[in-house]
Design a protein around this motif. Structure first.
Motif, short mmCIF file in Angstrom:
data_model
loop_
_atom_site.label_atom_id
_atom_site.label_comp_id
_atom_site.label_asym_id
_atom_site.label_seq_id
_atom_site.Cartn_x
_atom_site.Cartn_y
_atom_site.Cartn_z
N PHE A 151 -3.77 -5.52 11.69
CA PHE A 151 -3.71 -4.73 10.46
C PHE A 151 -2.83 -5.44 9.43
O PHE A 151 -1.78 -5.99 9.78
CB PHE A 151 -3.15 -3.33 10.73
N ASP A 152 -3.29 -5.43 8.21
CA ASP A 152 -2.51 -5.98 7.10
C ASP A 152 -2.74 -5.03 5.91
O ASP A 152 -3.75 -5.13 5.21
CB ASP A 152 -2.98 -7.40 6.78
N ASP A 153 -1.81 -4.11 5.72
CA ASP A 153 -2.01 -3.09 4.69
C ASP A 153 -2.21 -3.69 3.30
O ASP A 153 -3.04 -3.22 2.52
CB ASP A 153 -0.81 -2.14 4.67
N ASP A 203 -5.75 -5.08 3.38
CA ASP A 203 -6.79 -4.10 3.71
C ASP A 203 -7.03 -3.10 2.59
O ASP A 203 -8.17 -2.68 2.35
CB ASP A 203 -6.41 -3.35 4.99
N ARG A 204 -5.99 -2.71 1.87
CA ARG A 204 -6.15 -1.67 0.87
C ARG A 204 -7.13 -2.07 -0.24
O ARG A 204 -8.04 -1.29 -0.60
CB ARG A 204 -4.79 -1.28 0.28
N CYS A 253 -10.68 -1.88 1.14
CA CYS A 253 -11.16 -0.50 1.31
C CYS A 253 -11.51 0.15 -0.03
O CYS A 253 -12.50 0.89 -0.14
CB CYS A 253 -10.07 0.33 2.00
N ARG A 278 -10.27 2.65 9.64
CA ARG A 278 -9.16 1.87 9.08
C ARG A 278 -8.91 2.26 7.62
O ARG A 278 -7.75 2.40 7.19
CB ARG A 278 -9.48 0.37 9.19
N CYS A 279 -9.95 2.43 6.84
CA CYS A 279 -9.76 2.79 5.43
C CYS A 279 -9.18 4.20 5.28
O CYS A 279 -8.39 4.46 4.37
CB CYS A 279 -11.08 2.67 4.67
N GLN A 324 -7.05 5.48 7.26
CA GLN A 324 -5.61 5.35 7.51
C GLN A 324 -4.86 4.99 6.23
O GLN A 324 -3.69 5.34 6.06
CB GLN A 324 -5.38 4.26 8.57
N LEU A 325 -5.54 4.30 5.32
CA LEU A 325 -4.91 3.88 4.06
C LEU A 325 -5.19 4.86 2.93
O LEU A 325 -4.86 4.58 1.76
CB LEU A 325 -5.39 2.47 3.70
#
Length: 211
Positions: free
Chosen positions: A90-92, A95-96, A99, A203-204, A206-207
């Motif tokens: 994971f790499d916020d 990833d953000r 997403c 995963r998306c 989660q953000l």
């Protein structure tokens, strides 16, 4: 007148062991011309000695060449130890943005998939819908691939699971044809796409990104 008679010659004096025959000295030996002549065995011996001497000289010359150290020596090679980077999960920060670029594309895929599976298997409606489904799926996958490429670094869980989902959609759409009957193996591909879709969706979420 009396006749004078000459006395007879005296016989030769006998040497020791004389048998009454006169002895003569032995003839001299014939002169030697060009050295003493050798027989065949002697010639073979000389040839063998010459051959052995030639072979010994050749062996010594080879040993001298091989044993001589070379003036040019190859430079020692050094190889850098390979460096391995552990895969990122994971790499916020990365990833953000990815997403946030997905909701419209993912909603489009949901609408197309729901409309397609709403038609009965092997029905005239399903066969008529296949050409459009294939074309739209390919166009969608092209746009999705551009988004993934723009956010591909670093490689991580979101990029990997999203890439698998795109590939699954393409695999399913490329294997269905209007003229071909239903194949149960297509269901396995469809279900695999749903599983990979859930990876990106979870995963998306989660953000805080939803579609």
């Amino acid at each position: 007148m009396a006749t004078h008679v000459s006395p007879a010659p005296a016989p030769p004096v006998a040497a020791p062991g004389w048998s009454g025959q006169q002895h003569y000295p032995p003839p001299p030996p014939p002169p030697v011309r060009g050295g003493r002549r050798r027989g065949p065995i002697g010639l073979w011996i000389l040839a063998g000695v010459a051959a052995i001497a030639s072979i010994a000289a050749l062996v010594l010359s080879v040993i001298a060449v091989v044993g001589k150290p070379s003036d040019v020596r190859p430079a020692p090679t050094t190889s850098a130890a390979p460096t391995s980077t552990a895969p990122i999960v994971f790499d916020d920060a990365a990833d953000r943005p990815l997403c946030e670029a997905l909701p419209d594309l993912m909603r489009e895929a949901n609408s197309r998939s729901n409309a397609f599976i709403a038609t009965p298997v092997d029905s005239p409606e399903r066969k008529a819908a296949i050409p459009r489904f294939k074309a739209e799926s390919e166009a969608w996958a092209t746009r999705m691939q551009q988004v993934i490429a723009a956010h591909s670094e670093p490689s991580r869980y979101l990029t990997r699971t999203l890439q698998r989902y795109v590939d699954d959609v393409l695999l399913y759409s490329q294997n269905v044809y209007p003229e071909r009957p239903y194949d149960k193996f297509d269901d396995a591909t469809w279900n695999l796409a749903i599983v990979d879709y859930g990876g990106a969706l979870g995963r998306c979420q989660q953000l805080g990104v939803h579609w």
